[in-house]
Design a protein around this motif. Structure first.
Motif, PDB file in Angstrom:
ATOM      1  N   VAL A  85       0.843  -1.205   0.000  1.00  0.00           N
ATOM      2  CA  VAL A  85       0.000   0.000   0.000  1.00  0.00           C
ATOM      3  C   VAL A  85       0.880   1.259   0.000  1.00  0.00           C
ATOM      4  N   ILE A  86       1.943   1.244   0.814  1.00  0.00           N
ATOM      5  CA  ILE A  86       2.846   2.401   0.878  1.00  0.00           C
ATOM      6  C   ILE A  86       3.476   2.658  -0.488  1.00  0.00           C
ATOM      7  N   TRP A  87       3.929   1.608  -1.157  1.00  0.00           N
ATOM      8  CA  TRP A  87       4.561   1.791  -2.472  1.00  0.00           C
ATOM      9  C   TRP A  87       3.542   2.273  -3.512  1.00  0.00           C
ATOM     10  N   PHE A  88       2.309   1.779  -3.401  1.00  0.00           N
ATOM     11  CA  PHE A  88       1.282   2.248  -4.335  1.00  0.00           C
ATOM     12  C   PHE A  88       1.018   3.737  -4.134  1.00  0.00           C
ATOM     13  N   VAL A  89       0.922   4.162  -2.882  1.00  0.00           N
ATOM     14  CA  VAL A  89       0.645   5.578  -2.592  1.00  0.00           C
ATOM     15  C   VAL A  89       1.810   6.456  -3.067  1.00  0.00           C
ATOM     16  N   ALA A  90       3.047   5.974  -2.886  1.00  0.00           N
ATOM     17  CA  ALA A  90       4.217   6.746  -3.342  1.00  0.00           C
ATOM     18  C   ALA A  90       4.141   6.980  -4.856  1.00  0.00           C
ATOM     19  N   GLY A  91       3.778   5.940  -5.603  1.00  0.00           N
ATOM     20  CA  GLY A  91       3.618   6.101  -7.051  1.00  0.00           C
ATOM     21  C   GLY A  91       2.427   6.972  -7.395  1.00  0.00           C
ATOM     22  N   LEU A  92       1.355   6.841  -6.597  1.00  0.00           N
ATOM     23  CA  LEU A  92       0.137   7.623  -6.848  1.00  0.00           C
ATOM     24  C   LEU A  92       0.396   9.121  -6.689  1.00  0.00           C
ATOM     25  N   ILE A  93       1.188   9.492  -5.684  1.00  0.00           N
ATOM     26  CA  ILE A  93       1.511  10.909  -5.467  1.00  0.00           C
ATOM     27  C   ILE A  93       2.216  11.485  -6.697  1.00  0.00           C
TER      28      ILE A  93
END
Length: 366
Positions: A85-93
């Protein structure tokens, strides 16, 4: 060290020069941003050293594999899912930031959903590639885009519009107490090394990591932080710099290329930086997808002997991206990005304790 190791670190640093990190730093330009950057530099390089030495001890092993060997399922499955989830959010930002940039500067008439969908689709299928191919893609795009970006940075440093008096004025605030928002934003640019959680499978032989490699990373970090914070101040002044939404966009628009087909550097800067953003999202979402594959055993989900499980997260990735880009505005994005940086600045240093535990348990596992 392998050149691919440096790619993982450099892309995270360079991609954030234009994203929300400089806006957060410059917002606190009178409240301890400089001292926070110095503090982040020390702790960031220390974190890179610890992470690199840990994964260098287990060549070819990913963090999920090490956790599966040394910890119980009730711990490592939720933990790895949280990392996904953290890696997905980092890419999403990064994705939402560049969607806003495109609609503001390059394609103002195009629907924002359409831009976000085009960017998502261009990245998402690259994420499904094997880890080796992702790294080779990273190398090709870096070779194409980095010379011009380096040229633009050199041109910025040599420009007559860069007023070093403003830079000196900003540096005088080094005696302010470090601001936590600035520290967490600065610290985030050092977390490219955390991609070794997954990409360590590519490094099957023990790498050399000594003082020479450490000094190189330290010097690159100083240049990155200095360029991120001080160069926009040198071009735009110190007093009202916090009012700029994208400081580096305003800075690049102050530069001209007299002997090139396109005179304004802004358009070239945006297009080539789009390549860096693509790589950043590609790496983050590839790691996220691989972690989800580990948690949910997606490789085992088949239809007529063909693996279809790997495609299952894709609709969620795209749907969440489209939803968030339609709900957020630029100021909300910066605020929530700041909260995200607060979270990771706590989680990743604490993980050093987990590394000591894994290292100890792996002695008995052997």
């Amino acid at each position: 060290m392998s050149r691919f190791y440096y790619y993982l670190i450099l892309i995270n640093m360079v991609a954030n020069i234009i994203a929300s990190v400089p806006a957060i730093l410059l917002h606190y330009h009178k409240e301890g941003a400089v001292s926070a950057m110095i503090m982040a530099l020390i702790f960031g390089v220390l974190l890179i050293t610890i992470y690199t030495r840990f994964f260098n001890s287990f060549p070819g092993k990913t963090l999920p594999e090490l956790l599966a060997t040394t910890t119980a399922k009730w711990f490592h499955l939720p933990f790895v899912f949280s990392l996904a989830v953290i890696w997905f959010v980092a890419g999403l930002i990064t994705l939402i930031t560049f969607t806003f940039l495109l609609i503001r500067y390059l394609t103002p008439e195009m629907p924002i959903i359409q831009i976000c969908l085009a960017l998502s689709l261009s990245v998402i299928f690259g994420c499904l590639m094997k880890t080796e191919r992702v790294l080779y893609t990273v190398e090709i795009i870096l070779i194409i885009s980095s010379p011009l970006i380096i040229y633009i940075f050199i041109k910025a440093y040599g420009s007559d519009n860069l007023k070093w008096d403003f830079v000196k004025e900003a540096a005088l605030y080094v005696n302010q107490y470090p601001n936590f928002n600035s520290f967490s934003a600065s610290f985030f640019i050092f977390l490219g090394v955390a991609n070794l959680f997954l990409f360590n499978r590519f490094f099957k032989e023990k790498q050399t990591f000594r003082m020479k490699q450490l000094v190189f990373i330290f010097m690159i970090s100083i240049v990155t932080l200095f360029t991120t914070y001080f160069i926009p101040i040198g071009f735009n002044g110190f007093e009202h710099i916090d009012e700029l939404v994208y400081p580096w966009i305003s800075t690049s628009d102050s530069l001209n290329m007299d002997f090139f087909v396109i005179e304004r550097v802004l358009f070239i800067f945006l297009l080539f930086y789009l390549g860096i953003a693509f790589l950043s999202i590609l790496i983050h979402w590839h790691v996220s997808l691989e972690l989800l594959k580990f948690v949910f055993k997606l490789d085992d989900i088949k239809y007529k002997e063909k693996v279809i499980g790997n495609y299952l997260p894709i609709p969620f990735f795209i749907s969440i991206s489209l939803l968030m880009v339609s709900l957020l505005n630029e100021y909300q994005l910066f605020r929530y990005s700041s909260y995200f940086y607060h979270l990771v600045v706590v989680i990743f240093p604490i993980m050093v304790i987990l590394f000591f535990f894994i290292k100890r348990r792996m002695k008995y596992a052997k």
